[in-house]
Enzyme design. Structure first.
Site, PDB file in Angstrom:
ATOM      1  N   ASN A   1       0.828  -1.206   0.000  1.00 29.09           N
ATOM      2  CA  ASN A   1       0.000   0.000   0.000  1.00 29.09           C
ATOM      3  C   ASN A   1       0.864   1.259   0.000  1.00 29.09           C
ATOM      4  O   ASN A   1       0.645   2.195  -0.782  1.00 29.09           O
ATOM      5  CB  ASN A   1      -0.904   0.023   1.233  1.00 29.09           C
ATOM      6  CG  ASN A   1      -2.065  -0.944   1.150  1.00 29.09           C
ATOM      7  OD1 ASN A   1      -2.339  -1.508   0.104  1.00 29.09           O
ATOM      8  ND2 ASN A   1      -2.747  -1.145   2.266  1.00 29.09           N
TER       9      ASN A   1
ATOM     10  N   ARG B   1      -9.913  -3.436 -14.864  1.00 30.50           N
ATOM     11  CA  ARG B   1      -8.832  -4.320 -14.424  1.00 30.50           C
ATOM     12  C   ARG B   1      -9.311  -5.761 -14.586  1.00 30.50           C
ATOM     13  O   ARG B   1     -10.381  -6.114 -14.114  1.00 30.50           O
ATOM     14  CB  ARG B   1      -8.471  -4.093 -12.946  1.00 30.50           C
ATOM     15  CG  ARG B   1      -7.942  -2.707 -12.621  1.00 30.50           C
ATOM     16  CD  ARG B   1      -7.429  -2.659 -11.186  1.00 30.50           C
ATOM     17  NE  ARG B   1      -7.310  -1.305 -10.690  1.00 30.50           N
ATOM     18  CZ  ARG B   1      -6.274  -0.494 -10.910  1.00 30.50           C
ATOM     19  NH1 ARG B   1      -5.276  -0.925 -11.651  1.00 30.50           N
ATOM     20  NH2 ARG B   1      -6.248   0.721 -10.401  1.00 30.50           N
TER      21      ARG B   1
ATOM     22  N   ARG C   1      -4.366   2.579 -13.655  1.00 32.44           N
ATOM     23  CA  ARG C   1      -3.056   2.710 -13.017  1.00 32.44           C
ATOM     24  C   ARG C   1      -2.457   1.377 -12.586  1.00 32.44           C
ATOM     25  O   ARG C   1      -3.091   0.573 -11.921  1.00 32.44           O
ATOM     26  CB  ARG C   1      -3.160   3.643 -11.811  1.00 32.44           C
ATOM     27  CG  ARG C   1      -1.832   3.912 -11.123  1.00 32.44           C
ATOM     28  CD  ARG C   1      -1.953   5.024 -10.112  1.00 32.44           C
ATOM     29  NE  ARG C   1      -2.135   6.303 -10.765  1.00 32.44           N
ATOM     30  CZ  ARG C   1      -2.946   7.264 -10.317  1.00 32.44           C
ATOM     31  NH1 ARG C   1      -3.662   7.047  -9.237  1.00 32.44           N
ATOM     32  NH2 ARG C   1      -3.042   8.405 -10.952  1.00 32.44           N
TER      33      ARG C   1
ATOM     34  N   HIS D   1     -14.252   3.886 -15.788  1.00 34.41           N
ATOM     35  CA  HIS D   1     -14.169   3.067 -14.580  1.00 34.41           C
ATOM     36  C   HIS D   1     -15.469   2.305 -14.342  1.00 34.41           C
ATOM     37  O   HIS D   1     -15.590   1.553 -13.381  1.00 34.41           O
ATOM     38  CB  HIS D   1     -13.852   3.996 -13.393  1.00 34.41           C
ATOM     39  CG  HIS D   1     -13.494   3.297 -12.126  1.00 34.41           C
ATOM     40  ND1 HIS D   1     -14.310   3.296 -11.015  1.00 34.41           N
ATOM     41  CD2 HIS D   1     -12.406   2.567 -11.778  1.00 34.41           C
ATOM     42  CE1 HIS D   1     -13.739   2.607 -10.044  1.00 34.41           C
ATOM     43  NE2 HIS D   1     -12.592   2.156 -10.472  1.00 34.41           N
TER      44      HIS D   1
ATOM     45  N   TYR E   1     -12.140  -9.233  -2.750  1.00 37.86           N
ATOM     46  CA  TYR E   1     -12.764  -7.899  -2.729  1.00 37.86           C
ATOM     47  C   TYR E   1     -14.266  -8.104  -2.518  1.00 37.86           C
ATOM     48  O   TYR E   1     -14.875  -8.943  -3.175  1.00 37.86           O
ATOM     49  CB  TYR E   1     -12.584  -7.181  -4.063  1.00 37.86           C
ATOM     50  CG  TYR E   1     -11.246  -6.518  -4.289  1.00 37.86           C
ATOM     51  CD1 TYR E   1     -10.076  -7.024  -3.725  1.00 37.86           C
ATOM     52  CD2 TYR E   1     -11.141  -5.394  -5.094  1.00 37.86           C
ATOM     53  CE1 TYR E   1      -8.859  -6.424  -3.960  1.00 37.86           C
ATOM     54  CE2 TYR E   1      -9.925  -4.785  -5.341  1.00 37.86           C
ATOM     55  CZ  TYR E   1      -8.780  -5.295  -4.774  1.00 37.86           C
ATOM     56  OH  TYR E   1      -7.581  -4.713  -5.008  1.00 37.86           O
TER      57      TYR E   1
ATOM     58  N   ARG F   1     -14.187   2.850   3.872  1.00 34.60           N
ATOM     59  CA  ARG F   1     -13.034   2.006   4.201  1.00 34.60           C
ATOM     60  C   ARG F   1     -11.743   2.799   4.337  1.00 34.60           C
ATOM     61  O   ARG F   1     -10.977   2.615   5.260  1.00 34.60           O
ATOM     62  CB  ARG F   1     -12.836   0.932   3.129  1.00 34.60           C
ATOM     63  CG  ARG F   1     -11.727  -0.066   3.469  1.00 34.60           C
ATOM     64  CD  ARG F   1     -11.281  -0.877   2.265  1.00 34.60           C
ATOM     65  NE  ARG F   1     -10.335  -0.152   1.444  1.00 34.60           N
ATOM     66  CZ  ARG F   1     -10.443   0.018   0.133  1.00 34.60           C
ATOM     67  NH1 ARG F   1     -11.483  -0.447  -0.514  1.00 34.60           N
ATOM     68  NH2 ARG F   1      -9.528   0.683  -0.546  1.00 34.60           N
TER      69      ARG F   1
ATOM     70  N   HIS G   1     -15.083  -3.139  -0.937  1.00 31.67           N
ATOM     71  CA  HIS G   1     -14.954  -2.431  -2.212  1.00 31.67           C
ATOM     72  C   HIS G   1     -16.295  -1.982  -2.786  1.00 31.67           C
ATOM     73  O   HIS G   1     -16.333  -1.193  -3.737  1.00 31.67           O
ATOM     74  CB  HIS G   1     -14.237  -3.355  -3.215  1.00 31.67           C
ATOM     75  CG  HIS G   1     -13.720  -2.674  -4.434  1.00 31.67           C
ATOM     76  ND1 HIS G   1     -14.315  -2.809  -5.677  1.00 31.67           N
ATOM     77  CD2 HIS G   1     -12.664  -1.850  -4.615  1.00 31.67           C
ATOM     78  CE1 HIS G   1     -13.631  -2.102  -6.565  1.00 31.67           C
ATOM     79  NE2 HIS G   1     -12.631  -1.501  -5.953  1.00 31.67           N
TER      80      HIS G   1
END
Length: 725
Positions: free
Chosen positions: A51, A376, A406, A436, A469, A565, A593
């Site tokens: 992270n 992703r 990213r 997204h 997730y 979160r 998530h």
């Protein structure tokens, strides 16, 4: 006369980067929490490192660039970039010290007690020493490349995130100090398993240090120290300057490897001379140098935990993810969706149903087209394979692959090329925007005409991360939603600008306007004295306009409960400003998530799911979707899911008035870990399903085999593959 309230007062906001460090500290708490299984605590400590690394490469890198150009605009909390960078470095130093205290005082002693040993060279048995000696000569020696650093050979380029050894040497006939650098090769496992003990390990750099003198014949090594440089890895694509976005992304990926060094980690026992030399050669400020008391780059802990043999008792107990039989390969999934909508809560509900939706669409003779957005995906994505199969089967397949996602840019460029080769029409995202949204559209010819089937979700189409997730997804054939999704894809692939949407709300701007309207409606209800209640769940809350609107709603008396979160720039408990706002954060076994937005207007329950957090980038600079859950039983299910998470008193932290977080006081209450509860419920449903005798279905949907008559690649073995968070 009433004084006008300034909801944008900087003292009402927490700095985004400092809030992110608070979140990572909550992850670090999980590594320190003895109620967690030991090997999971090891992994949590490794996660705090990965992270931090990503945060430095992007967020701190951006701050450094703002400081370099003397940018003076303050953030919502009133700090200009130079002040933010100073505070970030101070707080990050404290966190890294806490990481290594956790490692040295808690984790290493605990794993030693159960027979898991991370050894130094001096701790090895004779047999183990001979093993590393042979390993060095047979495997490492031919690959290692010592790089001298003197007047004729400049200081070598240090690649981002690589582990390196800095050496100070003297010749046999001279006392003059010489310098060299040796990169620890990443092609070898960093955690090396040793013979003579089932769980004895040593780090690769310790082996290289021990025998490094054999690379410098006729020289004496006076000092050897490990270091790692972190570079600016933010991708800067000037999309307006190029007609070929894919080529531009590929160019930027190469340039990114040479970004400025923004962090230097060194051994705590490094000499002043070596340290000074590294600081000078890497051109870095002293504030950005971190001395660490232990192995540099703690991400190795994830590999260590995975390499341990046995000790399943030190891991989370397995659970069984549920899949409704109507959504599996034995049934026609389109018939199931036609009967009613389906809500899935991953990972407690199998992601297989989403994959099955695309698989069946790829071979169903009535399917005319598949359209999908991909942000992703996994390294071996079954969805990609089925999209390719669909194109080869003559269906119109359109896929938007966001090549600017990213740290997934390279993977997505690869998949974009692959899909094109398989006959799919590929869109590489939009100029100035990241796509997204998580949308799939299947267009099918049926007896009554064309029917649209849709999947919408809060998370990525990634079959690997779907195992850890938490996300929500909806399968529907609602006609209004189908028209909206068709219009979105027309907007993404062409020049269409729909004047309105029936059920969906789309960013940029549409989601912001929608939530503003709902909060204004809530304010009106509160002022009229009518019951109103707002509940939201997201990953991050940082957009200052959204926060100011929540302050305005709270000031009017609207009760607002938030589950956030990660980053939360909103402050609770400010008299007259946020008295009615409560913020919870859940950090546990799975990464929370899902995004949920719920509004209760005097009993009128309105439930929405979204791909978007309330961050400026999501609301202004990304294509995102927010969609309603219209079927009453599914609306109630989302309400129940939220309530269970809100009642969690094991993994929940509550924000207190000073902006910090504390554990929930559960005295007098039975413990409730919401993630454990959902996992247990899923297992119970699977067991109940398996107890019912399987009946033959004469109308069973027969899956078509691939041309090679091989089974589908997506089987139970594939589901168990893991990937770093």
């Amino acid at each position: 006369m009433k004084t006008k309230v300034d909801y944008y007062d900087p003292k009402f906001f927490t700095n985004r980067e400092l809030s992110w460090l608070d979140f990572n500290d909550r992850v670090l708490e999980e590594a320190r929490d003895k109620s967690n299984p030991l090997l999971e605590r090891v992994k949590f400590l490794g996660i705090t490192q990965s992270n931090l690394d990503e945060w430095y490469m992007v967020r701190v890198a951006s701050l450094v660039k703002l400081v370099e150009v003397k940018y003076q605009q303050p953030d919502a909390s009133g700090l200009i970039p130079i002040e933010q960078l100073k505070e970030v470095n101070r707080k990050a130093h404290d966190q890294i010290n806490k990481q290594y205290t956790t490692l040295n005082r808690m984790i290493l002693p605990a794993i030693n007690q159960v027979g898991i040993h991370l050894l130094n060279v001096e701790d090895l048995t004779e047999r183990q020493y001979q093993f590393i000696r042979g390993y060095f000569h047979d495997e490492l020696y031919p690959v290692l490349t010592p790089m001298a650093d003197d007047s004729s050979r400049p200081f070598p380029f240090i690649s981002n995130d690589s582990l390196n050894l800095s050496l100070r040497l003297t010749g046999k006939d001279s006392d003059k100090s010489l310098y060299a650098t040796l990169q620890v090769p990443s092609i070898f496992p960093r955690v090396v398993k040793l013979p003579g003990g089932s769980n004895d390990f040593i780090l690769l750099e310790e082996i290289i240090k021990q025998f490094a003198n054999q690379l410098f014949v006729n020289y004496d090594i006076e000092e050897v120290s490990t270091f790692r440089a972190t570079r600016d890895m933010d991708l800067d694509v000037a999309e307006e300057d190029t007609s070929d976005l894919l080529k531009k992304v590929q160019q930027q990926l190469k340039l990114r490897e040479h970004g400025h060094v923004i962090r230097l980690e060194v051994d705590s026992n490094i000499s002043g001379k070596l340290r000074k030399r590294l600081v000078k050669e890497l051109k870095i400020d002293e504030d950005s140098v971190y001395e660490v008391n232990g192995p540099i780059d703690l991400t190795f802990l994830n590999k260590l935990a995975s390499a341990v043999v046995g000790h399943d008792d030190l891991k989370y107990p397995p659970f069984k993810a549920y899949q409704a039989k109507e959504l599996n390969s034995d049934h026609n999934i389109f018939d199931a969706i036609k009967k009613h909508d389906w809500l899935m809560q991953h990972p407690y509900d199998k992601f297989d149903s989403v994959v099955e939706f695309i698989r069946q669409a790829s071979i169903d003779k009535e399917v005319l087209a598949i359209k999908m957005t991909l942000y992703r995906v996994s390294g071996d994505s079954p969805i990609i394979k089925y999209l390719g199969r669909a194109a080869q089967n003559g269906k119109q397949v359109t896929v938007l692959v966001e090549v600017k996602a990213r740290f997934d840019e390279e993977n997505n460029v690869h998949w974009a090329r692959t899909l094109e080769k398989m006959g799919c029409h590929v869109i590489y995202g939009l100029v100035g925007l990241k796509t997204h949204s998580k949308l799939s559209l299947v267009v099918r010819r049926e007896q009554n005409g064309i029917q649209r089937y849709i999947h919408m979700g809060t998370g990525n189409y990634n079959d690997v991360t779907a195992h850890f997730y938490t996300d929500l997804g909806l399968l529907t054939c609602n006609n209004d939603i189908g028209i909206d999704v068709t219009n979105i894809f027309n907007m993404l692939s062409g020049y269409s600008q729909p004047p309105f949407f029936h059920q969906l709300h789309i960013s940029p701007h549409g989601i912001r306007d929608f939530i503003n309207d709902k909060l204004n409606h809530a304010i009106k209800y509160a002022k009229e004295g009518r019951p109103v209640y707002v509940r939201m769940k997201m990953n991050s809350l940082s957009d200052k306009d959204m926060i100011a609107k929540m302050y305005e709603a709270s000031h009017a008396g609207v009760k607002i409960d938030l589950i956030v979160r990660g980053i939360c720039c909103l402050r609770t408990g400010i008299p007259g400003i946020s008295d009615t706002i409560t913020v919870h954060s859940i950090v546990g076994r799975f990464l929370e998530h899902s995004r949920i937005y719920m509004f209760d207007f005097d009993g009128d329950q309105q439930v929405y799911l979204s791909s978007a957090d309330l961050m400026t980038r999501n609301l202004n600079r990304r294509v995102e979707q927010l969609f309603p859950v219209l079927q009453p039983d599914l609306t109630q299910r989302v309400l129940d899911i939220y309530q269970t998470m809100w009642d969690d008193n094991v993994k929940t932290r509550t924000m207190i008035d000073d902006g910090t977080y504390k554990r929930v006081d559960r005295r007098g209450h039975a413990p409730l870990n919401s993630q454990e509860y959902f996992a247990a419920q899923a297992t119970k449903m699977v067991n109940a399903q398996q107890a019912v005798p399987r009946q033959k279905n004469d109308k069973q949907f027969e899956p078509m085999m691939s041309p090679q008559n091989q089974p589908d690649p997506f089987d139970e073995e594939d589901q168990d593959r893991g990937e770093n968070q």
